[in-house]
Design a protein around this motif. Structure first.
Motif, short mmCIF file in Angstrom:
data_model
loop_
_atom_site.label_atom_id
_atom_site.label_comp_id
_atom_site.label_asym_id
_atom_site.label_seq_id
_atom_site.Cartn_x
_atom_site.Cartn_y
_atom_site.Cartn_z
N ILE A 79 0.86 -1.19 0.00
CA ILE A 79 0.00 0.00 0.00
C ILE A 79 0.90 1.23 0.00
CG2 ILE A 79 -1.73 1.34 1.27
CD1 ILE A 79 -2.71 -1.26 2.53
N VAL A 80 0.66 2.13 -0.96
CA VAL A 80 1.41 3.38 -1.01
C VAL A 80 0.71 4.37 -0.08
CG1 VAL A 80 2.25 5.25 -2.48
CG2 VAL A 80 2.02 2.93 -3.42
N PRO A 81 1.35 4.76 1.02
CA PRO A 81 0.68 5.66 1.97
C PRO A 81 0.73 7.11 1.50
CG PRO A 81 2.55 4.49 2.99
CD PRO A 81 2.68 4.35 1.51
N ALA A 82 -0.29 7.89 1.84
CA ALA A 82 -0.21 9.33 1.63
C ALA A 82 0.92 9.88 2.50
CB ALA A 82 -1.54 9.98 2.02
N PRO A 83 1.47 11.05 2.12
CA PRO A 83 2.58 11.62 2.92
C PRO A 83 2.20 11.86 4.39
CG PRO A 83 2.43 12.71 0.79
CD PRO A 83 1.23 11.81 0.90
N GLU A 84 0.94 12.21 4.66
CA GLU A 84 0.54 12.49 6.04
C GLU A 84 0.74 11.26 6.94
OE1 GLU A 84 -1.15 13.30 3.35
OE2 GLU A 84 -1.39 15.48 3.37
N PRO A 85 0.13 10.12 6.60
CA PRO A 85 0.31 8.98 7.51
C PRO A 85 1.71 8.38 7.52
CG PRO A 85 -1.01 8.33 5.62
CD PRO A 85 -0.89 9.82 5.58
#
Lengths: 447, 447
Positions: free
Chosen positions: A377-383
């Motif tokens: 899973i490619v996480p968003a920068p925030e998480p």
């Protein structure tokens, strides 16, 4: 061995949880900036429908989730809880890492959890049009989707620099049927004034808020907000309620609950139901908020009354703030670039109910890359901030041999943030913690 | 009312299904282009490991899925089956629409279902590096992820025009650890020759295949393919096996199974297990393939022996082909721009086991927009073809009152295709069915 813990549709939460009545002291009230007296809730009626104002000031422990909202939640909720076994193996840690994943929602983050009820309560009041601002576009696309479910028009003021640089988020809002204005725009007096002074203004979240609030004064129109306020945090507690049940299914109780914080709604949504359990004595996890070193409101801000917007139009909120005059470094985690922290979370922080850590962005992207390669899973920068804090703790467990149970929130996917990963992988990303003189200058704006 | 039918992790399929032994006649074999005699499978050994060659020619009804592959499948499988109630309501149809959604995979489509076993069998053989080509990047990012799971290096030749226009897909491949070359590249003799003749060549899938195949001749290296061949279709049957069980959970038997077709692996993966049930007499669904009018291999191609690549380097396959010389209109559904159809599916089509329809892209994007607004998932351009066919059938049911059960495959999300939606919503997208003279010219290249 199971590494996913799906929750049956019948277990979708029926109530949101309000932590306020369980606290040893009530949070300080917002103030009217003119009088510095506690704000009369009726003053919010031009902006929000009565149901949301009631929730904003509620001392009821639970608020029923309307069935019309639950029906839409069911498009993507309950969300999965994942055991990150391949990440654990890569770290060689005895820690057990659980991830509550919100990226499967219509706009790809936790934001629709509150966008849908906000659209619902407005539609029930007879409102025909919602306005809002958006920075990077996560909140705007969530509200665009939610408005479409109730046949509401939706107008979004998107910070000009993001509007130009992130056309995909704009496309998603339009795909869901919203109208998107680059901000500053000639469509409002506030925007027109800025354009008159500087026709090539890149805009700011503060300007966009002013435009959306001004536009909400039109007939049949209200404003919607994506984080910070109590009713937003309330709606996000579906995350933690589900995770609580899923961890029980997995036979686990958490030792540590970790989330990233910008305005605070994602962390609060995950943590508050577990905090309830801790206060009731059924478990004893620690709570950790991970914020960006470029915008560290909890770890370096002042706990003081400040405005929620840059222009000083909103009521005064007692919160951890870096000063509304701050323009944070343009880190790629746009969702975490906010000068203040949710007043409710700020109060909990002062009560010592959780701790916080500020992290530089390169370590966060490193954690994001590791998570993508191991867990897919490619996480968003925030998480990635929450993941970086999780990885640090899991590595500590590898040294001490402690089999800690760590729960973290992966509040969104990074499919529309691959340019940021590209910058990181090619070495173009820099760590820029907030400089001390900038902080002092911004704090000097406190009212 | 449930609108999601999650399948417990314990029900993840243990076997892939091979339709060949259940057919009334075996499919025609591939031919050696030099001799036009049936191809000796050993001729494929420089490209593929023995396990995959065995699967390519197998007449066993089932092939066990290795446990190491199932462990990785569990990161995103079983995938959800959704009941599209809000879409049904918007269409006012008595039809019941079920959607098998593959967009939650690491690369966002069904492609990792075959990328993972291909990487596994290569790793088991001692291969250290995989090469492949990619057009829009869906297959390349799936293989990049899969290779990372087995510590294999991965090199992808990406068609130059896509490499320049779709940097996000390139970033995703690099995020998963792959090396991406724009094709034509100076890294191969084939690429260098093209560059020598035209330094600004935009490339083509045919050139990229030639480069990846040439690079696979290096020591410890093999080639991997994303569709068309039997072993790829075999691996994709996990989709249909899960959907079969989920529809049973829902208490339904399908009247119509619809999928989009480019190379054919997504449609085959969904349909073949249901075809087995139909041949066994337990149900009687119709099967419908939806292909783009710009590249209509099933509805307008010739059933003939042709090469799989543009340059004519591969064996000859009996398939529905538009001729390997065809350069289809650059429609946004890049995954459907292939001159041929999987030989196995072509054989089934000749046997009359399914029908096909060719659709113009604007109607497909309309269906995609409707689906996003009602169901909250942005579909990739490829499966909007299946959705458009589904919507047409559901509207027909609204007229006839027939409560048909329609099952369709949503083979990927469109988060990296929002520019195409933007073009559609702003009216810049045109329908360009394949012109008859172009078809005749391309067919003249048949060997």
């Amino acid at each position: 061995m199971a590494n996913r813990f799906p929750l049956d549709a019948s277990r979708l939460p029926r109530r949101w949880y309000n932590v306020v009545p369980d606290l040893p002291a009530p949070p300080p009230p917002p103030l009217d900036p003119a009088t510095r007296a506690p704000l009369d809730p009726a003053a919010l009626e031009p902006l929000f429908p009565p149901d949301l104002i009631t929730q904003e000031t509620s001392t009821d422990r639970y608020v029923d989730i309307p069935e019309a909202v639950r029906e839409i939640y069911r498009l993507w909720r309950p969300t999965p809880l994942l055991r990150a076994r391949r990440l654990e193996r890569a770290l060689g840690t005895p820690a057990r890492i659980y991830v509550k994943y919100e990226g499967g929602s219509p706009s790809g983050s936790h934001k629709p959890n509150t966008a849908v009820p906000q659209a619902y309560y407005n539609a029930r009041l007879g409102v025909r049009r919602l306005t809002t601002e958006t920075g990077a576009g996560q909140w705007g696309s969530a509200l665009a989707f939610a408005a479409a479910q109730f046949d509401l028009a939706c107008e979004v003021w998107m910070v000009r620099s993001s509007y130009d640089q992130k056309p995909y988020r704009r496309s998603m809002m339009e795909l869901f049927g919203a109208t998107v204005h680059p901000s500053p725009s000639p469509a409002t007096r506030a925007g027109a004034a800025v354009l008159a002074a500087d026709p090539s203004s890149p805009g700011s979240l503060g300007i966009a808020i002013s435009e959306a609030v001004e536009a909400a004064a039109a007939p049949g129109t209200r404003y919607a907000v994506g984080s910070v306020l109590n009713h937003v945090l309330l709606h996000q507690t579906v995350i933690g309620e589900e995770a609580l049940e899923q961890l029980t299914m997995a036979g686990e109780t958490p030792d540590l609950v970790v989330g990233c914080t910008g305005g605070g709604s994602n962390f609060a949504g995950l943590a508050l139901p577990f905090l309830r359990e801790k206060m009731a004595g059924t478990m004893s996890p620690a709570f950790l908020a991970a914020e960006p070193a470029a915008c560290p409101s909890l770890t370096r801000g002042r706990y003081a009354y400040d405005h929620g917007d840059a222009a000083g139009l909103t009521p005064l909120f007692k919160m951890h703030t870096l000063g509304r005059g701050l323009v944070p470094d343009p880190i790629h985690a746009g969702g975490l670039r906010y000068h203040g922290m949710a007043p409710l979370l700020s109060h909990l922080y002062e009560l010592g109910l959780f701790t916080a850590v500020a992290l530089p962005q390169r370590a966060c992207f490193d954690a994001g890359v590791l998570f993508a390669r191991t867990e897919g899973i490619v996480p968003a920068p925030e998480p990635t901030h929450a993941l970086a804090a999780t990885v640090t703790e899991a590595r500590r467990c590898a040294e001490t041999g402690e089999p800690k149970v760590i729960l973290t929130a992966l509040c969104g996917h990074g499919h529309l943030d691959l340019a940021a990963y590209d910058a990181h992988l090619s070495g173009r990303l820099q760590d820029r913690p907030l400089p001390e003189p900038d902080l002092r200058a911004a704090l000097s704006h406190l009212p």
